[in-house]
Design an enzyme around this catalytic site. Structure first.
Site, short mmCIF file in Angstrom:
data_model
loop_
_atom_site.label_atom_id
_atom_site.label_comp_id
_atom_site.label_asym_id
_atom_site.label_seq_id
_atom_site.Cartn_x
_atom_site.Cartn_y
_atom_site.Cartn_z
N LYS A 127 -4.48 -9.23 -5.65
CA LYS A 127 -4.07 -8.19 -4.69
C LYS A 127 -4.91 -6.94 -4.91
CE LYS A 127 -1.29 -4.74 -4.56
NZ LYS A 127 -2.08 -3.84 -3.70
N THR A 137 -0.69 3.99 -15.83
CA THR A 137 0.26 3.65 -16.89
C THR A 137 1.68 3.56 -16.31
OG1 THR A 137 -1.17 4.56 -18.57
CG2 THR A 137 1.17 4.45 -19.12
N GLU A 138 1.96 4.43 -15.36
CA GLU A 138 3.30 4.43 -14.76
C GLU A 138 3.59 3.07 -14.08
OE1 GLU A 138 3.52 7.40 -11.73
OE2 GLU A 138 5.34 6.49 -10.92
N GLU A 177 -4.61 -2.96 -18.23
CA GLU A 177 -5.69 -2.01 -18.51
C GLU A 177 -5.30 -0.74 -17.77
OE1 GLU A 177 -8.48 0.19 -18.34
OE2 GLU A 177 -9.87 -1.22 -17.38
N CYS A 215 -11.25 4.91 -15.48
CA CYS A 215 -10.26 4.98 -16.56
C CYS A 215 -10.90 5.44 -17.86
CB CYS A 215 -9.58 3.63 -16.74
SG CYS A 215 -10.76 2.28 -16.88
N GLU A 260 -3.82 12.18 -17.23
CA GLU A 260 -5.02 11.62 -16.61
C GLU A 260 -5.19 12.24 -15.22
OE1 GLU A 260 -5.00 7.40 -15.41
OE2 GLU A 260 -6.99 7.28 -16.32
P1 NDP Z 1 -1.58 2.53 -9.04
O1 NDP Z 1 -1.40 2.23 -10.46
O2 NDP Z 1 -0.40 2.84 -8.21
O3 NDP Z 1 -2.33 1.32 -8.29
C1 NDP Z 1 -2.98 0.25 -8.92
C2 NDP Z 1 -2.58 -1.07 -8.26
O4 NDP Z 1 -1.20 -1.32 -8.49
C3 NDP Z 1 -2.75 -1.08 -6.75
O5 NDP Z 1 -3.16 -2.36 -6.31
C4 NDP Z 1 -1.34 -0.79 -6.28
O6 NDP Z 1 -1.08 -1.22 -4.97
C5 NDP Z 1 -0.53 -1.57 -7.27
N1 NDP Z 1 0.87 -1.18 -7.37
C6 NDP Z 1 1.45 0.01 -7.10
N2 NDP Z 1 2.78 -0.05 -7.33
C7 NDP Z 1 3.05 -1.30 -7.75
C8 NDP Z 1 4.24 -1.97 -8.15
N3 NDP Z 1 5.44 -1.36 -8.16
N4 NDP Z 1 4.17 -3.27 -8.52
C9 NDP Z 1 2.98 -3.91 -8.53
N5 NDP Z 1 1.82 -3.32 -8.15
C10 NDP Z 1 1.85 -2.03 -7.78
O7 NDP Z 1 -2.65 3.69 -8.90
P2 NDP Z 1 -2.76 4.79 -7.74
O8 NDP Z 1 -3.63 4.22 -6.72
O9 NDP Z 1 -1.44 5.25 -7.26
O10 NDP Z 1 -3.44 5.96 -8.53
C11 NDP Z 1 -2.62 6.87 -9.22
C12 NDP Z 1 -3.18 7.23 -10.56
O11 NDP Z 1 -3.31 6.05 -11.32
C13 NDP Z 1 -4.59 7.79 -10.53
O12 NDP Z 1 -4.61 9.14 -10.30
C14 NDP Z 1 -5.04 7.46 -11.92
O13 NDP Z 1 -4.56 8.43 -12.81
C15 NDP Z 1 -4.39 6.14 -12.22
N6 NDP Z 1 -5.29 5.01 -11.99
C16 NDP Z 1 -5.86 4.44 -13.07
C17 NDP Z 1 -6.75 3.42 -12.90
C18 NDP Z 1 -7.41 2.76 -14.04
O14 NDP Z 1 -8.45 2.11 -13.86
N7 NDP Z 1 -6.87 2.85 -15.23
C19 NDP Z 1 -7.15 2.95 -11.57
C20 NDP Z 1 -6.44 3.59 -10.50
C21 NDP Z 1 -5.56 4.59 -10.73
P3 NDP Z 1 -1.33 -0.23 -3.73
O15 NDP Z 1 -2.53 0.57 -4.02
O16 NDP Z 1 -1.52 -1.15 -2.62
O17 NDP Z 1 -0.08 0.57 -3.62
#
Ligand code: NDP
Length: 516
Positions: free
Chosen positions: A201, A256-257, A276, A310, A407
């Site tokens: 996904k 992380t959330e 990760e 990240c 972050e």
């Molecule tokens: P998210 O952690 O929300 O998104 C990452 C993936 O998880 C996306 O495919 C998202 O889907 C999916 N996702 C979201 N909610 C759920 C859930 N409840 N169950 C399963 N999958 C889920 O990152 P954000 O895009 O909201 O970014 C927010 C913050 O996260 C950034 O500002 C950054 O700090 C951090 N981040 C860290 C990353 C890393 O590489 N460590 C990468 C991206 C973000 P969808 O996008 O379709 O909602």
């Protein structure tokens, strides 16, 4: 095709390849069981070009029933048919064929990625696509090398004992928007090498290259159901994957959330989880560092990919004696960075991925100002509709400030000073974060580097460099930066179960008589 695609391209002053246009024009569906199918509940997601804020494509929004279908297809492909009968060598050939096909399609994939994510086309071609294809080739090599050990139990000759590595089963893979294609390849490569089947996904913001990848995988002959791709929202499709009782493992990259939510959702069937997650990576500048090398190295260390990485070096911990000089040098370089359309060959940093992300980053910049950090440069939007933000440098940042702790995931560098050369003290400053993903040490003293490396609670440590790696070097985090390691042997083994086997070679002694 939305007319706004032409508006976007006019603003970029770029003419896309006809194949890219044809692909964007497609009615995008979900890849399930080897075919493209419409989402059962009919939802869609608008894809926005972050450089122009124009709507450039529409993709399907999968929901729980589609997840059920994809899991059923992946289960069937895992248990029956061509895939489980295939040798490691045959799987390796498919991975190599896909890597070659990606190379041949680089222009289209690159244009899609730049339109979708905003990153400079030159970076997309040289990094995301080239490195991603190499990664698939590297992982293909592991398909023939996954094995257990043989060992002895009891007296020699009594038993034949050994372990076996087997594919873990059906895996769900949820990826973010910062390196959409590279992240997809990093996830599917080891899973396929190990013999798993998968449901990928992509992030809602950046679904295009994953869909193109699905089409290429079909072309090179992956059997139906081995690779399933569901575009969709995290709260629906992602959550359904994480909770699904017939998925054996979830691999997640993102915040992380959300990582915590994945862990909670996975508890139902105790599926394996690898994560990760976020980082707040320090770049530590010792007093003996080569100042020019530091300035040249830390600027991409934070601003590469608009800071949306990240492993971005978002905290610069610099010795008092160099702080002023280095801060000035970095600020001068940051001001010189060319921010703009990813299709302009002079662009070094593109827009942030979305309006939401730019607002999130700007709220951190405001919090830095409110808490008394000194804004040295940046923090400005560019005129126009795109989500651009100029490279931002804060000095006089204290460890308690929000910008030093959370972050930011944007082009924001936080500079703090330290005094003295007590390496335990310096390591405590570097480790003073819930994260532990990456760190870099800048020094010309080999003894300082070697003494500091083991003191850092970090999955990656670089010396006189930041953001370097290769397919054989594992990545992953200490503390709240994640579970498990991707890449290298460890990355493939994440997709395996270890089975222990013991075979009696002689008639065993009578247990009841022994007890008597
Ligand atoms: P998210 O952690 O929300 O998104 C990452 C993936 O998880 C996306 O495919 C998202 O889907 C999916 N996702 C979201 N909610 C759920 C859930 N409840 N169950 C399963 N999958 C889920 O990152 P954000 O895009 O909201 O970014 C927010 C913050 O996260 C950034 O500002 C950054 O700090 C951090 N981040 C860290 C990353 C890393 O590489 N460590 C990468 C991206 C973000 P969808 O996008 O379709 O909602």
């Amino acid at each position: 095709m939305p007319e706004s695609l032409d508006t976007a391209l006019a603003q970029h002053a770029y003419r896309i390849d006809e194949r890219t246009r044809t692909f964007l024009d497609r009615q995008h569906q979900l890849l399930i069981g080897g075919g493209w199918v419409a989402p059962r509940e009919g939802g869609t997601i608008d894809v926005i070009d972050p450089a122009t804020a124009q709507h450039i494509a529409t993709v399907a929004a999968a929901t729980a029933p589609d997840v059920d279908d994809a899991v059923a297809a992946a289960r069937k492909a895992f248990e029956r048919g061509a895939w489980p009968a295939m040798s490691g060598g045959a799987r390796a050939k498919l991975l190599w064929a896909l890597a070659d096909r990606i190379g041949a399609d680089a222009q289209v994939l690159g244009e899609l990625e730049t339109l979708d994510n905003g990153k400079p086309l030159a970076d997309t071609l040289a990094i995301d696509i080239k490195v991603g294809a190499e990664l698939l080739r590297y992982m293909g090599g592991w398909a023939t090398k996954l094995k257990g050990d043989s060992t002895q139990i009891g007296d020699p000759g009594d038993f034949q004992a050994y372990s076996l590595r087997e594919p873990i089963g059906v895996v769900g893979q949820i990826i973010p928007w910062n390196f959409p294609l590279l992240m997809a390849l990093l996830k599917i490569g080891p899973a396929l090498a190990a013999g798993c089947t998968l449901i990928l996904k992509p992030a809602e913001q950046t679904p295009l290259t994953a869909l193109r990848l699905g089409a290429l995988a079909l072309e090179v002959g992956f059997p139906p159901g081995v690779i399933n791709i569901l575009t969709g929202y995290g709260e629906t499709a992602g959550a359904a994957l994480a909770a699904h009782p017939d998925i054996d493992k979830i691999a997640f990259t993102g915040s992380t959330e959300v990582g915590r939510r994945i862990v909670a959702a996975a508890a139902g069937n105790l599926k394996r989880v690898s994560l990760e997650l976020g980082g707040k990576s320090p770049m530590i500048v010792m007093p003996d560092a080569d100042v020019d090398a530091v300035i040249a190295g830390v600027v991409p260390g934070i601003f590469f990919n608009a800071g949306q990485s990240c492993m971005a070096g978002s905290r610069l911990l610099v010795h008092d004696s160099l702080a002023q000089h280095i801060t000035q040098g970095i600020a001068a370089r940051a001001r010189a960075i060319r921010v703009g359309s990813g299709f302009d060959p002079r662009t070094q940093v593109g827009p942030l991925v979305s309006q939401t992300q730019r607002e999130r980053v700007q709220s951190y910049i405001q919090s830095g100002l409110d808490e008394g950090a000194r804004l040295v440069t940046g923090g400005e939007r560019l005129p126009g509709d795109g989500f651009f933000l100029t490279p931002t440098v804060f000095a006089d940042v204290h460890a308690t400030m929000k910008i030093a702790r959370e972050e930011i995931f944007g082009p924001v560098l936080c500079i703090s000073r330290f005094a003295g050369t007590d390496l335990d003290h310096i390591a405590r400053l570097a480790n003073d974060t819930p994260y532990g993903l990456a760190a870099s040490i800048w020094t010309q003293n080999i003894s300082t580097a070697h003494t500091l490396i083991p003191k850092l609670k970090s999955g990656q440590v670089w010396v006189n460099a930041h953001h370097v790696g290769g397919p054989d070097l594992p990545i992953g985090g200490y503390k709240q930066s994640g579970w498990g390691r991707e890449l290298g042997r460890a990355g493939v083994e994440l997709y395996t179960e270890l089975k222990a086997v013991a075979i009696a070679l002689k008639k065993p002694a009578d247990w009841l008589q022994l007890k008597g």
